[in-house]
Scaffold this motif. Sequence first.
Motif, mmCIF file in Angstrom:
data_model
loop_
_atom_site.group_PDB
_atom_site.id
_atom_site.type_symbol
_atom_site.label_atom_id
_atom_site.label_comp_id
_atom_site.label_asym_id
_atom_site.label_seq_id
_atom_site.Cartn_x
_atom_site.Cartn_y
_atom_site.Cartn_z
ATOM 1 N N SER A 9 0.834 -1.317 -0.087
ATOM 2 C CA SER A 9 -0.058 -0.049 0.200
ATOM 3 C C SER A 9 0.570 1.133 -0.050
ATOM 4 O O SER A 9 0.118 2.367 -0.100
ATOM 5 C CB SER A 9 -0.826 0.074 1.123
ATOM 6 O OG SER A 9 -0.112 -0.041 2.531
ATOM 7 N N LEU A 10 2.076 1.345 0.316
ATOM 8 C CA LEU A 10 3.276 2.380 0.251
ATOM 9 C C LEU A 10 4.351 2.111 -0.558
ATOM 10 O O LEU A 10 4.766 1.261 -0.304
ATOM 11 C CB LEU A 10 3.361 2.647 1.750
ATOM 12 C CG LEU A 10 4.388 3.850 1.893
ATOM 13 C CD1 LEU A 10 3.755 5.067 1.401
ATOM 14 C CD2 LEU A 10 4.717 4.006 3.296
ATOM 15 N N THR A 12 7.970 3.581 -1.673
ATOM 16 C CA THR A 12 9.068 4.555 -0.951
ATOM 17 C C THR A 12 10.457 4.252 -1.816
ATOM 18 O O THR A 12 10.526 3.421 -2.501
ATOM 19 C CB THR A 12 9.254 4.699 0.501
ATOM 20 O OG1 THR A 12 9.637 2.981 0.873
ATOM 21 C CG2 THR A 12 8.071 4.671 1.359
ATOM 22 N N GLN A 19 6.502 9.761 -2.184
ATOM 23 C CA GLN A 19 6.079 8.443 -2.285
ATOM 24 C C GLN A 19 4.801 8.349 -3.091
ATOM 25 O O GLN A 19 4.009 9.433 -3.463
ATOM 26 C CB GLN A 19 5.547 8.276 -0.450
ATOM 27 C CG GLN A 19 6.453 8.708 0.419
ATOM 28 C CD GLN A 19 5.940 8.504 1.712
ATOM 29 O OE1 GLN A 19 4.784 8.430 2.228
ATOM 30 N NE2 GLN A 19 6.800 8.566 2.671
ATOM 31 N N ARG A 21 1.078 5.868 -2.766
ATOM 32 C CA ARG A 21 0.056 5.410 -1.704
ATOM 33 C C ARG A 21 -1.213 4.646 -2.524
ATOM 34 O O ARG A 21 -1.564 5.369 -3.349
ATOM 35 C CB ARG A 21 -0.530 6.174 -1.001
ATOM 36 C CG ARG A 21 0.435 6.764 0.394
ATOM 37 C CD ARG A 21 -0.326 7.710 1.225
ATOM 38 N NE ARG A 21 0.679 8.430 2.099
ATOM 39 C CZ ARG A 21 1.324 7.752 3.069
ATOM 40 N NH1 ARG A 21 0.786 6.970 3.603
ATOM 41 N NH2 ARG A 21 2.329 8.598 3.703
ATOM 42 N N TRP A 28 -3.327 4.043 -7.415
ATOM 43 C CA TRP A 28 -2.132 4.448 -6.750
ATOM 44 C C TRP A 28 -2.173 6.346 -6.815
ATOM 45 O O TRP A 28 -2.306 6.600 -7.880
ATOM 46 C CB TRP A 28 -0.875 3.903 -7.309
ATOM 47 C CG TRP A 28 -0.606 2.786 -6.828
ATOM 48 C CD1 TRP A 28 -1.368 1.510 -7.392
ATOM 49 C CD2 TRP A 28 -0.012 2.175 -5.659
ATOM 50 N NE1 TRP A 28 -0.957 0.687 -6.747
ATOM 51 C CE2 TRP A 28 0.065 0.675 -5.827
ATOM 52 C CE3 TRP A 28 0.691 2.774 -4.733
ATOM 53 C CZ2 TRP A 28 0.387 -0.058 -4.772
ATOM 54 C CZ3 TRP A 28 1.412 1.982 -3.727
ATOM 55 C CH2 TRP A 28 1.493 0.752 -3.925
ATOM 56 N N SER A 31 2.638 11.631 -4.389
ATOM 57 C CA SER A 31 2.794 12.784 -3.646
ATOM 58 C C SER A 31 3.155 14.015 -4.404
ATOM 59 O O SER A 31 2.621 15.290 -4.098
ATOM 60 C CB SER A 31 3.960 12.728 -2.612
ATOM 61 O OG SER A 31 5.370 12.481 -3.266
#
Length: 98
Positions: A9-10, A12, A19, A21, A28, A31
């Motif tokens: 779910s994340l 990085t 990021q 998410r 998705w 950022s």
Amino acid sequence: MALQVVGRSLMTSDQTEHQARSVGGGGWVVSFLPGRTLTLEQATAAIQAAEAVAVVGALADQVGLTTLETVGLAIQESPWAQPMREMCGRRPWRRGWL
């Protein structure tokens, strides 16, 4: 460059603070792309692009330019008329030349 997916779910990276998410349904959000819902593949590409920008930023620092200056100048067509390989003694073949 190390892209990591945490708990499905994340997303990085160790190269950028950006990021991605998961928002469910295969979507998705990233950022630096507010308001857009992307596929997993698109989100991965977006984070990889952010990583590439970080690398360009580090190289730009070495040249004494900003990241934006470096990219802006690098995407311009070279002012040199001929590719380097032609300038190094290789003549391009043209029809009619022996």
